[in-house]
Design a protein around this motif. Sequence first.
Motif, mmCIF file in Angstrom:
data_model
loop_
_atom_site.group_PDB
_atom_site.id
_atom_site.type_symbol
_atom_site.label_atom_id
_atom_site.label_comp_id
_atom_site.label_asym_id
_atom_site.label_seq_id
_atom_site.Cartn_x
_atom_site.Cartn_y
_atom_site.Cartn_z
ATOM 1 N N UNK A 24 0.824 -1.209 0.000
ATOM 2 C CA UNK A 24 0.000 0.000 0.000
ATOM 3 C C UNK A 24 0.857 1.258 0.000
ATOM 4 N N UNK A 25 0.461 2.224 -0.791
ATOM 5 C CA UNK A 25 0.985 3.591 -0.690
ATOM 6 C C UNK A 25 2.520 3.620 -0.583
ATOM 7 N N UNK A 26 3.175 3.074 -1.610
ATOM 8 C CA UNK A 26 4.640 2.960 -1.601
ATOM 9 C C UNK A 26 5.261 4.268 -2.096
ATOM 10 N N UNK A 27 6.206 4.793 -1.318
ATOM 11 C CA UNK A 27 6.902 6.035 -1.672
ATOM 12 C C UNK A 27 8.391 5.887 -1.382
ATOM 13 N N UNK A 28 9.211 5.856 -2.404
ATOM 14 C CA UNK A 28 10.659 5.914 -2.175
ATOM 15 C C UNK A 28 11.360 6.279 -3.482
ATOM 16 N N UNK A 29 12.600 6.717 -3.356
ATOM 17 C CA UNK A 29 13.434 6.980 -4.528
ATOM 18 C C UNK A 29 14.753 6.236 -4.368
ATOM 19 N N UNK A 30 15.352 5.915 -5.500
ATOM 20 C CA UNK A 30 16.714 5.369 -5.526
ATOM 21 C C UNK A 30 17.513 6.254 -6.476
ATOM 22 N N UNK A 31 18.612 6.794 -5.983
ATOM 23 C CA UNK A 31 19.423 7.693 -6.799
ATOM 24 C C UNK A 31 20.414 6.923 -7.660
ATOM 25 N N UNK A 32 20.915 7.606 -8.674
ATOM 26 C CA UNK A 32 21.922 6.986 -9.539
ATOM 27 C C UNK A 32 23.112 6.538 -8.705
ATOM 28 N N UNK A 33 23.573 5.325 -8.964
ATOM 29 C CA UNK A 33 24.751 4.816 -8.274
ATOM 30 C C UNK A 33 24.517 4.323 -6.868
ATOM 31 N N UNK A 34 23.264 4.279 -6.411
ATOM 32 C CA UNK A 34 22.977 3.850 -5.041
ATOM 33 C C UNK A 34 22.838 2.322 -4.963
ATOM 34 N N UNK A 35 23.158 1.749 -3.803
ATOM 35 C CA UNK A 35 22.956 0.312 -3.547
ATOM 36 C C UNK A 35 21.916 0.185 -2.441
ATOM 37 N N UNK A 36 20.836 -0.548 -2.725
ATOM 38 C CA UNK A 36 19.736 -0.671 -1.763
ATOM 39 C C UNK A 36 19.329 -2.137 -1.645
ATOM 40 N N UNK A 37 19.197 -2.614 -0.409
ATOM 41 C CA UNK A 37 18.648 -3.947 -0.164
ATOM 42 C C UNK A 37 17.139 -3.836 0.033
ATOM 43 N N UNK A 38 16.397 -4.803 -0.512
ATOM 44 C CA UNK A 38 14.950 -4.916 -0.317
ATOM 45 C C UNK A 38 14.717 -6.196 0.475
ATOM 46 N N UNK A 39 14.236 -6.048 1.712
ATOM 47 C CA UNK A 39 14.083 -7.226 2.570
ATOM 48 C C UNK A 39 12.619 -7.411 2.936
ATOM 49 N N UNK A 40 12.327 -8.570 3.534
ATOM 50 C CA UNK A 40 10.963 -8.892 3.941
ATOM 51 C C UNK A 40 10.747 -10.389 3.834
ATOM 52 N N UNK A 41 9.750 -10.864 4.580
ATOM 53 C CA UNK A 41 9.453 -12.301 4.567
ATOM 54 C C UNK A 41 9.010 -12.756 3.181
ATOM 55 N N UNK A 42 9.076 -14.064 2.947
ATOM 56 C CA UNK A 42 8.502 -14.642 1.736
ATOM 57 C C UNK A 42 7.025 -14.263 1.671
ATOM 58 N N UNK A 43 6.586 -13.775 0.519
ATOM 59 C CA UNK A 43 5.181 -13.375 0.380
ATOM 60 C C UNK A 43 4.886 -11.960 0.822
ATOM 61 N N UNK A 44 5.930 -11.208 1.197
ATOM 62 C CA UNK A 44 5.696 -9.845 1.700
ATOM 63 C C UNK A 44 5.582 -8.811 0.571
ATOM 64 N N UNK A 45 5.828 -9.235 -0.669
ATOM 65 C CA UNK A 45 5.635 -8.315 -1.796
ATOM 66 C C UNK A 45 6.913 -7.887 -2.503
ATOM 67 N N UNK A 46 8.061 -8.445 -2.096
ATOM 68 C CA UNK A 46 9.341 -8.031 -2.700
ATOM 69 C C UNK A 46 9.349 -8.272 -4.209
#
Length: 226
Positions: A24-46
């Motif tokens: 729901x209501x996802x808001x984020x940015x990723x800048x050029x050259x950035x490294x970001x991990x996306x975590x969460x349980x199985x089935x959490x929407x990753x």
Amino acid sequence: MFNAEPVVSLQNAFIYQNDRIVLNDVNFTINKGEFVFLIGRTGSGKSSLLKTLYADLWLQQGTAKVAGYQIEKMKLSDRPFLRRKIGVVFQDFQLFMDRNVNENLMWVLEATGWTDRAKMKARIAEVLMQVGLASAKDKMPHQLSGGEQQRVVIARALLNEPQILFADEPTGNLDPEVSAQILQLFKDINKAGTAILMATHDFDMIRQFPARILKCDNGYVKSDDL
């Protein structure tokens, strides 16, 4: 002039899997050259979030911009153009098992509009060297280890010099030692200027390579930079 616009930007985005809202209501940015991990349980929407960002799932509500493309307005005919600006690395490799490494990579270049054979050959040699597989171009996938197959997948994702790599559990099928080598490869790619959004549930890896974290949790994406 350097363009400071984020490579990924989501505003009030609702991520669906079929008819069910998973985020729901996802808001984020990723800048050029950035490294970001996306975590969460199985089935959490990753995976659903990643699929939305590389236009495999339609964004029904909200806005998302990826590598200059408005995802919610995207036509099917635009998708190949987006795919030239991004790279996708899957957990299950998705290589053509009846083609050698060179043919697997050549197929991607042809599908994304390359025509000059000499340039195609040179680019394939470059990316294979970058992932440490310079001598593997004539091998069939079954002749490679799991870690080597994943390196081919990463090479494939790098062919069009993407602005960002989306990696969905890229070490999920690999043992810890090989996982660490693959993550180091991602770090090297990131240092060379490519942004990376990597879904993972491997917390040892996150401790080993600290980076910004986005977490899918109870239907929302929480950012450690908020």
